[in-house]
Design a protein around this motif. Sequence first.
Motif, PDB file in Angstrom:
ATOM      1  N   GLU A   1      12.824 -11.212   6.027  1.00  0.00           N
ATOM      2  CA  GLU A   1      11.596 -11.087   6.810  1.00  0.00           C
ATOM      3  C   GLU A   1      10.359 -10.913   5.921  1.00  0.00           C
ATOM      4  O   GLU A   1       9.246 -10.857   6.433  1.00  0.00           O
ATOM      5  CB  GLU A   1      11.735  -9.939   7.821  1.00  0.00           C
ATOM      6  N   LEU A   2      10.556 -10.856   4.601  1.00  0.00           N
ATOM      7  CA  LEU A   2       9.416 -10.846   3.680  1.00  0.00           C
ATOM      8  C   LEU A   2       8.764 -12.222   3.592  1.00  0.00           C
ATOM      9  O   LEU A   2       7.576 -12.330   3.325  1.00  0.00           O
ATOM     10  CB  LEU A   2       9.854 -10.424   2.282  1.00  0.00           C
ATOM     11  N   SER A   3       9.552 -13.252   3.802  1.00  0.00           N
ATOM     12  CA  SER A   3       9.011 -14.611   3.692  1.00  0.00           C
ATOM     13  C   SER A   3       9.184 -15.418   4.972  1.00  0.00           C
ATOM     14  O   SER A   3       8.849 -16.595   5.005  1.00  0.00           O
ATOM     15  CB  SER A   3       9.673 -15.349   2.526  1.00  0.00           C
ATOM     16  N   GLY A   4       9.678 -14.788   6.021  1.00  0.00           N
ATOM     17  CA  GLY A   4       9.863 -15.476   7.292  1.00  0.00           C
ATOM     18  C   GLY A   4       9.690 -14.504   8.448  1.00  0.00           C
ATOM     19  O   GLY A   4       9.548 -13.298   8.246  1.00  0.00           O
TER      20      GLY A   4
ATOM     21  N   ARG B   1     -15.945  -9.474   8.581  1.00  0.00           N
ATOM     22  CA  ARG B   1     -16.234  -9.049   7.204  1.00  0.00           C
ATOM     23  C   ARG B   1     -14.945  -8.776   6.427  1.00  0.00           C
ATOM     24  O   ARG B   1     -14.803  -9.146   5.273  1.00  0.00           O
ATOM     25  CB  ARG B   1     -17.104  -7.801   7.214  1.00  0.00           C
ATOM     26  N   ILE B   2     -14.015  -8.096   7.079  1.00  0.00           N
ATOM     27  CA  ILE B   2     -12.741  -7.779   6.425  1.00  0.00           C
ATOM     28  C   ILE B   2     -11.941  -9.050   6.171  1.00  0.00           C
ATOM     29  O   ILE B   2     -11.366  -9.237   5.098  1.00  0.00           O
ATOM     30  CB  ILE B   2     -11.937  -6.775   7.276  1.00  0.00           C
ATOM     31  N   ALA B   3     -11.924  -9.945   7.134  1.00  0.00           N
ATOM     32  CA  ALA B   3     -11.151 -11.191   7.020  1.00  0.00           C
ATOM     33  C   ALA B   3     -11.682 -12.099   5.917  1.00  0.00           C
ATOM     34  O   ALA B   3     -10.939 -12.923   5.379  1.00  0.00           O
ATOM     35  CB  ALA B   3     -11.144 -11.928   8.356  1.00  0.00           C
ATOM     36  N   ALA B   4     -12.930 -11.939   5.543  1.00  0.00           N
ATOM     37  CA  ALA B   4     -13.527 -12.803   4.521  1.00  0.00           C
ATOM     38  C   ALA B   4     -12.798 -12.705   3.180  1.00  0.00           C
ATOM     39  O   ALA B   4     -12.829 -13.645   2.392  1.00  0.00           O
ATOM     40  CB  ALA B   4     -15.008 -12.462   4.351  1.00  0.00           C
ATOM     41  N   ASP B   5     -12.124 -11.587   2.912  1.00  0.00           N
ATOM     42  CA  ASP B   5     -11.393 -11.405   1.655  1.00  0.00           C
ATOM     43  C   ASP B   5      -9.913 -11.770   1.756  1.00  0.00           C
ATOM     44  O   ASP B   5      -9.142 -11.491   0.843  1.00  0.00           O
ATOM     45  CB  ASP B   5     -11.486  -9.938   1.197  1.00  0.00           C
ATOM     46  N   ALA B   6      -9.516 -12.379   2.849  1.00  0.00           N
ATOM     47  CA  ALA B   6      -8.096 -12.646   3.085  1.00  0.00           C
ATOM     48  C   ALA B   6      -7.470 -13.519   2.004  1.00  0.00           C
ATOM     49  O   ALA B   6      -6.330 -13.273   1.600  1.00  0.00           O
ATOM     50  CB  ALA B   6      -7.891 -13.288   4.456  1.00  0.00           C
ATOM     51  N   ASP B   7      -8.182 -14.509   1.512  1.00  0.00           N
ATOM     52  CA  ASP B   7      -7.599 -15.386   0.491  1.00  0.00           C
ATOM     53  C   ASP B   7      -7.222 -14.605  -0.760  1.00  0.00           C
ATOM     54  O   ASP B   7      -6.165 -14.843  -1.351  1.00  0.00           O
ATOM     55  CB  ASP B   7      -8.560 -16.522   0.133  1.00  0.00           C
ATOM     56  N   GLY B   8      -8.053 -13.665  -1.157  1.00  0.00           N
ATOM     57  CA  GLY B   8      -7.740 -12.834  -2.325  1.00  0.00           C
ATOM     58  C   GLY B   8      -6.511 -11.976  -2.093  1.00  0.00           C
ATOM     59  O   GLY B   8      -5.657 -11.842  -2.972  1.00  0.00           O
ATOM     60  N   ARG B   9      -6.407 -11.406  -0.887  1.00  0.00           N
ATOM     61  CA  ARG B   9      -5.236 -10.579  -0.576  1.00  0.00           C
ATOM     62  C   ARG B   9      -3.968 -11.421  -0.520  1.00  0.00           C
ATOM     63  O   ARG B   9      -2.918 -11.020  -1.019  1.00  0.00           O
ATOM     64  CB  ARG B   9      -5.452  -9.837   0.752  1.00  0.00           C
ATOM     65  N   LEU B  10      -4.057 -12.590   0.085  1.00  0.00           N
ATOM     66  CA  LEU B  10      -2.887 -13.474   0.162  1.00  0.00           C
ATOM     67  C   LEU B  10      -2.441 -13.916  -1.223  1.00  0.00           C
ATOM     68  O   LEU B  10      -1.239 -13.967  -1.514  1.00  0.00           O
ATOM     69  CB  LEU B  10      -3.199 -14.682   1.046  1.00  0.00           C
ATOM     70  N   ALA B  11      -3.391 -14.238  -2.086  1.00  0.00           N
ATOM     71  CA  ALA B  11      -3.049 -14.653  -3.455  1.00  0.00           C
ATOM     72  C   ALA B  11      -2.413 -13.498  -4.227  1.00  0.00           C
ATOM     73  O   ALA B  11      -1.457 -13.691  -4.968  1.00  0.00           O
ATOM     74  CB  ALA B  11      -4.292 -15.161  -4.165  1.00  0.00           C
ATOM     75  N   PHE B  12      -2.941 -12.296  -4.029  1.00  0.00           N
ATOM     76  CA  PHE B  12      -2.368 -11.115  -4.686  1.00  0.00           C
ATOM     77  C   PHE B  12      -0.927 -10.936  -4.252  1.00  0.00           C
ATOM     78  O   PHE B  12      -0.032 -10.775  -5.088  1.00  0.00           O
ATOM     79  CB  PHE B  12      -3.209  -9.877  -4.341  1.00  0.00           C
ATOM     80  N   GLN B  13      -0.659 -10.977  -2.960  1.00  0.00           N
ATOM     81  CA  GLN B  13       0.700 -10.808  -2.470  1.00  0.00           C
ATOM     82  C   GLN B  13       1.616 -11.915  -2.998  1.00  0.00           C
ATOM     83  O   GLN B  13       2.733 -11.644  -3.448  1.00  0.00           O
ATOM     84  CB  GLN B  13       0.724 -10.811  -0.946  1.00  0.00           C
ATOM     85  N   ALA B  14       1.144 -13.156  -2.949  1.00  0.00           N
ATOM     86  CA  ALA B  14       1.971 -14.297  -3.351  1.00  0.00           C
ATOM     87  C   ALA B  14       2.292 -14.288  -4.847  1.00  0.00           C
ATOM     88  O   ALA B  14       3.229 -14.956  -5.288  1.00  0.00           O
ATOM     89  CB  ALA B  14       1.280 -15.598  -2.983  1.00  0.00           C
ATOM     90  N   SER B  15       1.530 -13.533  -5.631  1.00  0.00           N
ATOM     91  CA  SER B  15       1.781 -13.498  -7.074  1.00  0.00           C
ATOM     92  C   SER B  15       2.987 -12.640  -7.445  1.00  0.00           C
ATOM     93  O   SER B  15       3.369 -12.601  -8.622  1.00  0.00           O
ATOM     94  CB  SER B  15       0.536 -13.009  -7.812  1.00  0.00           C
ATOM     95  N   TYR B  16       3.606 -11.994  -6.451  1.00  0.00           N
ATOM     96  CA  TYR B  16       4.783 -11.164  -6.697  1.00  0.00           C
ATOM     97  C   TYR B  16       5.989 -11.746  -6.003  1.00  0.00           C
ATOM     98  O   TYR B  16       5.897 -12.219  -4.867  1.00  0.00           O
ATOM     99  CB  TYR B  16       4.526  -9.721  -6.240  1.00  0.00           C
ATOM    100  N   PRO B  17       7.145 -11.704  -6.650  1.00  0.00           N
ATOM    101  CA  PRO B  17       8.357 -12.303  -6.071  1.00  0.00           C
ATOM    102  C   PRO B  17       8.931 -11.508  -4.918  1.00  0.00           C
ATOM    103  O   PRO B  17       8.742 -10.296  -4.803  1.00  0.00           O
ATOM    104  CB  PRO B  17       9.344 -12.324  -7.251  1.00  0.00           C
ATOM    105  N   VAL B  18       9.649 -12.221  -4.066  1.00  0.00           N
ATOM    106  CA  VAL B  18      10.299 -11.625  -2.901  1.00  0.00           C
ATOM    107  C   VAL B  18      11.483 -10.761  -3.319  1.00  0.00           C
ATOM    108  O   VAL B  18      11.775  -9.744  -2.714  1.00  0.00           O
ATOM    109  CB  VAL B  18      10.736 -12.712  -1.905  1.00  0.00           C
ATOM    110  N   SER B  19      12.157 -11.144  -4.394  1.00  0.00           N
ATOM    111  CA  SER B  19      13.297 -10.355  -4.853  1.00  0.00           C
ATOM    112  C   SER B  19      12.932  -9.569  -6.112  1.00  0.00           C
ATOM    113  O   SER B  19      12.022  -9.946  -6.842  1.00  0.00           O
ATOM    114  CB  SER B  19      14.498 -11.262  -5.123  1.00  0.00           C
ATOM    115  N   ALA B  20      13.650  -8.484  -6.318  1.00  0.00           N
ATOM    116  CA  ALA B  20      13.318  -7.577  -7.438  1.00  0.00           C
ATOM    117  C   ALA B  20      13.564  -8.229  -8.778  1.00  0.00           C
ATOM    118  O   ALA B  20      14.463  -8.958  -9.016  1.00  0.00           O
ATOM    119  CB  ALA B  20      14.151  -6.307  -7.304  1.00  0.00           C
TER     120      ALA B  20
END
Length: 197
Positions: free
Chosen positions: A87-90, A178-197
Amino acid sequence: MTSVLLQRALTDPGYAGLRSLPERVEVLLGNLEAPPRLGAHLRAVHEVAWRLADWVGRSHPEMEFDRETMLFGTATHDIGKILHPDELSGPGTAHEQAGYELLLARGFDEEAARFARTHGSWTRPEVRVEDLLVSLADKVWKAKRVPELEQLVVQHLGAVDGRPPWQVFMTLDDGLDRIAADADGRLAFQASYPVSA
């Protein structure tokens, strides 16, 4: 023991100097060997929750809510994804009850654990404004808007200060944009980390 990647997800300043999670949450994530992506996600949503709480304080100072509990709720809302990593990626909701039970088993009280269960089902009768704000942070962090959820927030805010719903919605809409305007940065930050340890 905290993995190197999880530690980085919990301390990386990110796209705009993300705040740290509460220390007891960081310790819990390390002890549970949480996936780095989960740590990054929780930090992104936690950051949005800070911004939402600040907005409520400025725009609706009459609204009394437990800011600390709400911020803890955003820091742990998806903790059950440790047990349901798919459920981390789906899509999926199995993590909600699992997270609630996990927090209770780890010694957290009902008040702190409930957000794991309520963040995806904001129409439950026991839901309070803190639960709605956690749910809202969990949507708007990625610029997703949910009219039904936003209307419930508007009702809570309007009931306190007596403003007409349309006026409350206009201020909420502006704040969320205003908060949603930074969503791309947050999504990129999250995506830069792997789903598995």
